[in-house]
Design an enzyme around this catalytic site. Structure first.
Site, PDB file in Angstrom:
ATOM      1  NE  ARG A 178      98.040  71.828  75.129  1.00 52.24           N
ATOM      2  CZ  ARG A 178      98.870  70.936  75.661  1.00 52.24           C
ATOM      3  NH1 ARG A 178      99.796  71.303  76.527  1.00 52.24           N
ATOM      4  NH2 ARG A 178      98.772  69.658  75.358  1.00 52.24           N
TER       5      ARG A 178
ATOM      6  CE1 TYR B 119      96.967  74.568  68.293  1.00 44.90           C
ATOM      7  CE2 TYR B 119      97.486  74.650  70.630  1.00 44.90           C
ATOM      8  CZ  TYR B 119      96.960  73.977  69.543  1.00 44.90           C
ATOM      9  OH  TYR B 119      96.426  72.726  69.710  1.00 44.90           O
TER      10      TYR B 119
ATOM     11  CE  LYS C  94      93.811  71.544  76.317  1.00 41.99           C
ATOM     12  NZ  LYS C  94      93.305  70.201  76.587  1.00 41.99           N
TER      13      LYS C  94
ATOM     14  CG  HIS D 201      93.204  67.025  79.956  1.00 42.29           C
ATOM     15  ND1 HIS D 201      94.381  66.524  79.447  1.00 42.29           N
ATOM     16  CD2 HIS D 201      92.598  67.627  78.914  1.00 42.29           C
ATOM     17  CE1 HIS D 201      94.476  66.804  78.160  1.00 42.29           C
ATOM     18  NE2 HIS D 201      93.410  67.468  77.812  1.00 42.29           N
TER      19      HIS D 201
ATOM     20  CB  SER E 222      97.039  66.930  74.263  1.00 44.44           C
ATOM     21  OG  SER E 222      96.566  67.840  75.215  1.00 44.44           O
TER      22      SER E 222
ATOM     23  CB  CYS F  42      96.001  60.166  74.194  1.00 46.57           C
ATOM     24  SG  CYS F  42      97.776  60.437  74.084  1.00 46.57           S
TER      25      CYS F  42
ATOM     26  CG  ASP G  25      90.089  69.249  76.200  1.00 46.52           C
ATOM     27  OD1 ASP G  25      90.872  68.296  76.047  1.00 46.52           O
ATOM     28  OD2 ASP G  25      90.477  70.410  76.422  1.00 46.52           O
TER      29      ASP G  25
ATOM     30  CG  ASN H 249      98.167  70.096  67.592  1.00 45.42           C
ATOM     31  OD1 ASN H 249      97.309  69.341  68.046  1.00 45.42           O
ATOM     32  ND2 ASN H 249      98.427  71.276  68.147  1.00 45.42           N
TER      33      ASN H 249
ATOM     34  NE  ARG I  27      94.504  70.381  68.292  1.00 48.10           N
ATOM     35  CZ  ARG I  27      94.387  69.730  69.446  1.00 48.10           C
ATOM     36  NH1 ARG I  27      93.202  69.541  69.990  1.00 48.10           N
ATOM     37  NH2 ARG I  27      95.451  69.239  70.044  1.00 48.10           N
TER      38      ARG I  27
HETATM   39  P1  GDP Z   1      92.245  64.164  72.140  1.00 48.27           P
HETATM   40  O1  GDP Z   1      93.226  65.249  71.803  1.00 48.27           O
HETATM   41  O2  GDP Z   1      92.604  63.481  73.446  1.00 48.27           O
HETATM   42  O3  GDP Z   1      90.836  64.627  72.116  1.00 48.27           O
HETATM   43  O4  GDP Z   1      92.426  63.020  71.037  1.00 48.27           O
HETATM   44  P2  GDP Z   1      91.545  62.664  69.733  1.00 48.27           P
HETATM   45  O5  GDP Z   1      90.287  61.960  70.067  1.00 48.27           O
HETATM   46  O6  GDP Z   1      91.435  63.887  68.899  1.00 48.27           O
HETATM   47  O7  GDP Z   1      92.507  61.624  69.032  1.00 48.27           O
HETATM   48  C1  GDP Z   1      93.865  61.900  68.767  1.00 48.27           C
HETATM   49  C2  GDP Z   1      94.396  60.924  67.763  1.00 48.27           C
HETATM   50  O8  GDP Z   1      94.280  59.581  68.270  1.00 48.27           O
HETATM   51  C3  GDP Z   1      93.632  60.943  66.451  1.00 48.27           C
HETATM   52  O9  GDP Z   1      94.558  60.806  65.397  1.00 48.27           O
HETATM   53  C4  GDP Z   1      92.739  59.727  66.530  1.00 48.27           C
HETATM   54  O10 GDP Z   1      92.421  59.211  65.271  1.00 48.27           O
HETATM   55  C5  GDP Z   1      93.565  58.756  67.359  1.00 48.27           C
HETATM   56  N1  GDP Z   1      92.706  57.821  68.121  1.00 48.27           N
HETATM   57  C6  GDP Z   1      91.649  58.135  68.899  1.00 48.27           C
HETATM   58  N2  GDP Z   1      91.081  57.030  69.437  1.00 48.27           N
HETATM   59  C7  GDP Z   1      91.803  55.976  68.995  1.00 48.27           C
HETATM   60  C8  GDP Z   1      91.708  54.549  69.187  1.00 48.27           C
HETATM   61  O11 GDP Z   1      90.832  54.038  69.884  1.00 48.27           O
HETATM   62  N3  GDP Z   1      92.661  53.784  68.585  1.00 48.27           N
HETATM   63  C9  GDP Z   1      93.650  54.338  67.809  1.00 48.27           C
HETATM   64  N4  GDP Z   1      94.535  53.523  67.254  1.00 48.27           N
HETATM   65  N5  GDP Z   1      93.758  55.672  67.582  1.00 48.27           N
HETATM   66  C10 GDP Z   1      92.853  56.481  68.167  1.00 48.27           C
HETATM   67  P1  PGA Z   2      93.828  68.690  73.339  1.00 48.92           P
HETATM   68  O1  PGA Z   2      94.315  70.156  73.648  1.00 48.92           O
HETATM   69  O2  PGA Z   2      94.895  68.100  72.487  1.00 48.92           O
HETATM   70  O3  PGA Z   2      93.771  68.067  74.702  1.00 48.92           O
HETATM   71  O4  PGA Z   2      92.518  68.708  72.635  1.00 48.92           O
HETATM   72  C1  PGA Z   2      94.150  71.236  72.830  1.00 48.92           C
HETATM   73  C2  PGA Z   2      95.323  72.169  72.929  1.00 48.92           C
HETATM   74  O5  PGA Z   2      96.390  71.829  72.399  1.00 48.92           O
HETATM   75  O6  PGA Z   2      95.177  73.220  73.545  1.00 48.92           O
HETATM   76 MN    MN Z   3      90.351  66.584  71.829  1.00 51.48          MN
END
Ligand code: GDP
Ligand code: PGA
Ligand code: MN
Length: 610
Positions: free
Chosen positions: A85, A224, A233, A253, A275, A277, A300, A390, A392
């Site tokens: 983004r 993207y 979003k 979110h 994002s 996290c 999400d 990033n 996907r």
């Molecule tokens: P989203 O974008 O908020 O959906 O985040 P994701 O679930 O895709 O996770 C983003 C990154 O954080 C990935 O590399 C995961 O492996 C990492 N991650 C997710 N949950 C945890 C956790 O509980 N502990 C740690 N250390 N890393 C995590």
């Molecule tokens: P996300 O967002 O990282 O919260 O999954 C996707 C995006 O970059 O649009």
């Molecule tokens: Mn996600």
């Protein structure tokens, strides 16, 4: 259905499958401006998917992956400049600048429309204009939130089919006059006659623009996901947050998770993390605590409104997962792996194995050779990442092996707990319960996180990200925080979800994570449920109710007990160091900062000093 023709179209003579006058007039207007070779109404059928994915393979945008490993799945390698983004190019063009607030880019709507109209002029030459009707949320909703995306990108059409309910059924729902959000997208790369296309057309000039009063989205220059799949979003957060503010609901979110106790009691939990996290991972958690089960409703976005019983009910407006690939593997997230493995998945910017599989960092069985996300040969000693951080996967929700059956129910599910969380290597404890709704709103309002690769910017720098919404607010952040406080006044405190602040990412001296995370987060969820039930202990600290290690079920946990203690520590000096940063942020919010948030801040300072 009787067919009308869109006059002014370049000799296709095609008929259009709708009598929606406003839609037809808009399609015609956009076609005249952008001058595509043809206009196609996307119907969302399998045949259309096959036709478009074949075209994308032929154009070099897609590589078909090994059908035995990943049936009907494709890899797209984007232009190296178009991988995330672009917040610096994202605008909220409200009529008045003050309504966009200090956290958004703003330009006067007329000026933006003039600027972008010039960019759109002729921008679809040599391409097809697709009309993509979509619905955010279940089709059977009383008040379905409809949209139509006009796009010149086949990649967007197939991705929208995964991520939203789209096609003929939605066109039917639109009828002749149902309102819809107009979402215009172009990659901004017209083709002159005879000019060869590139695999990933895009433009160095990018605009991701929202007109909240008109409920319109104009996007230019990027392919993207977050910039181009406009239901996600742009609509379900930025435009919907403005709708929700006007109509008394919440567009957030947040993931939505169903947790089932050993006694078969059900708890629905929503969680807002910035994002990259951990939303997708938590939404798909495999609890390690014996007897506890989890099912997924969304990873999400959550739309929440009050039910007649005074509880907040959440619906996931999406239809698929657009997840971060790196870090996803059979041990961290087997649910995502199984969802992907069922096929019908579009990968973007992961690496490809020699036998046509997909690979990314931290996936098991690292191969000795790959084609990396830039299309170059890669070996383990290449010294660079094979997949973009990033990168996907875009995969259908319906393939999730553990869906909550309610995921497609227009009623939604009643939320018992809301979690806020960011990525902080220090200061913020593993979990912390708010004293009240207003205190929880303060926690969300002042939450902070280190920047990730999901958006441009310096990875690792800490910023305030209220409710993980800073990149997704369709209006003034102060009005948004007031809206949260007002929501709390709509119901009894007892009916409202309890609010918690979590941090899976705290680190020890040698930078290791103090808490193992992923499935082990179920131990924290169990404590949260026990707090809701009033059966778990906690310490009242200056920042909220925080458990000690003895309050959390750590049976069988493979972790150093000192690390767990450290992950839970509330260090008053660290928090005092946080105060000026919070103060600076609240100043930045400005005059519209709700007095309730200011009161909570003063109370926090007093507790830290006493
Ligand atoms: P989203 O974008 O908020 O959906 O985040 P994701 O679930 O895709 O996770 C983003 C990154 O954080 C990935 O590399 C995961 O492996 C990492 N991650 C997710 N949950 C945890 C956790 O509980 N502990 C740690 N250390 N890393 C995590
Ligand atoms: P996300 O967002 O990282 O919260 O999954 C996707 C995006 O970059 O649009
Ligand atoms: Mn996600």
């Amino acid at each position: 259905m009787t067919a009308a023709t869109i006059p002014g179209l370049n000799g296709t003579g095609d008929t259009v499958p709708t009598k929606h006058a406003e839609l037809l007039a808009w399609v015609q207007e956009v076609a005249e401006l952008t001058q595509p070779d043809r206009v196609v109404f996307a119907d969302g059928s399998d045949a259309e998917w096959e036709r478009l994915t074949d075209q994308l393979v032929e154009a070099g945008t897609f590589t078909r992956l090994n059908d035995e490993k990943l049936p009907n799945s494709f890899l797209a390698q984007s232009d190296p400049s178009d991988v995330a983004r672009v917040e610096s190019r994202t605008y909220i063009c409200s009529e008045r600048e003050e309504d966009a607030g200090p956290t958004n880019n703003w330009m006067a709507p007329d000026e933006m429309r003039r600027t972008m109209t010039e960019l759109y002029r002729g921008c679809m030459r040599g391409r097809t204009l697709f009309v993509v009707p979509f619905c955010m949320g279940p089709l059977g909703s009383d008040d379905p939130k409809l949209g139509v995306e006009l796009t010149d990108s086949e990649y967007v059409v197939v991705s929208m089919r995964v991520m939203t309910r789209m096609g003929s059924a939605v066109l039917d729902l639109l009828g002749e006059d149902r309102p819809f959000v107009k979402a215009l997208h172009s990659v901004g790369a017209p083709l002159e006659p005879g000019q060869d296309d590139v695999p990933w057309p895009c433009n160095d000039t990018k605009y991701i623009t929202h007109f909240p009063e008109a409920r319109e989205i104009w996007s230019f220059g990027s392919g993207y996901g977050g910039n181009a799949l406009l239901g996600k979003k742009c609509y379900a957060l930025r435009i919907a947050s403005a709708m929700a503010h006007d109509e008394g609901w919440l567009a957030e979110h947040m993931l939505i998770l169903k947790l089932i106790s050993p006694e078969d009691k059900v708890y629905y939990i929503a969680a807002a993390f910035p994002s990259a996290c951990g939303k997708t991972n938590l939404a798909m958690i495999h609890p390690t605590v014996p007897g506890w089960r989890a099912e997924t409703l969304g990873d999400d976005i959550a739309w929440m409104r009050f039910g007649e019983d005074g509880r907040l009910y959440a619906v996931n407006p999406e239809f698929g997962f657009f997840g971060v690939a790196p870090g996803t593997n059979w041990s961290s997230n087997p649910t995502a792996m199984k969802t992907i493995e069922a096929g019908n998945t579009v990968f973007t910017n992961v690496a490809m194995t020699d036998d046509g599989g997909a690979w990314w960092e931290d996936l098991e069985n690292q191969p000795e050779h790959l084609i990396d996300w830039l299309g170059q040969d890669w070996t383990p000693d290449s010294g660079r990442k094979a997949a973009h951080p990033n990168s996907r996967y875009c995969t259908p929700m319906s393939q999730c092996p553990t869906p909550a059956p309610e995921w497609d129910d227009p009623q939604g599910v009643p939320i018992s707990a809301i979690l806020f969380g960011g990525r902080r290597k220090n200061t913020v404890p593993l979990v912390n319960q708010s004293f009240s709704w207003q205190h929880g709103t303060f926690m969300g309002a002042t939450m902070s996180s280190e920047q990730t690769a999901a958006a441009e910017g310096q990875v690792g720098s800490v910023r305030r990200d209220p409710m993980a919404m800073i990149p997704f607010l369709g209006y003034h952040v102060g009005d948004y925080l007031q809206h949260w406080i007002n929501i709390g006044k709509n119901s009894d405190e007892a009916q409202l979800p309890k609010i918690f602040y979590v941090n899976w990412f705290r680190r020890g001296d040698d930078k290791r994570f103090l808490w193992p995370g992923f499935g082990e987060n179920s131990r924290v969820l169990k404590w949260i449920v026990e707090r809701i039930e009033g059966t778990a202990d906690a310490q009242a600290t200056p920042i909220g109710y925080v458990p000690t290690a003895a309050d959390i079920d750590l049976d069988g946990l493979d972790a150093d007990r000192n690390d767990v203690d450290e992950s839970l520590a509330v260090n008053v000096d660290d928090w005092k160091a946080e105060i000026p940063m919070i103060e600076e942020w609240l100043q930045f919010v400005g005059d519209k900062l709700p007095s309730g948030i200011r009161d909570e801040f003063e109370a926090l300072k007093e507790r830290l000093d006493s």
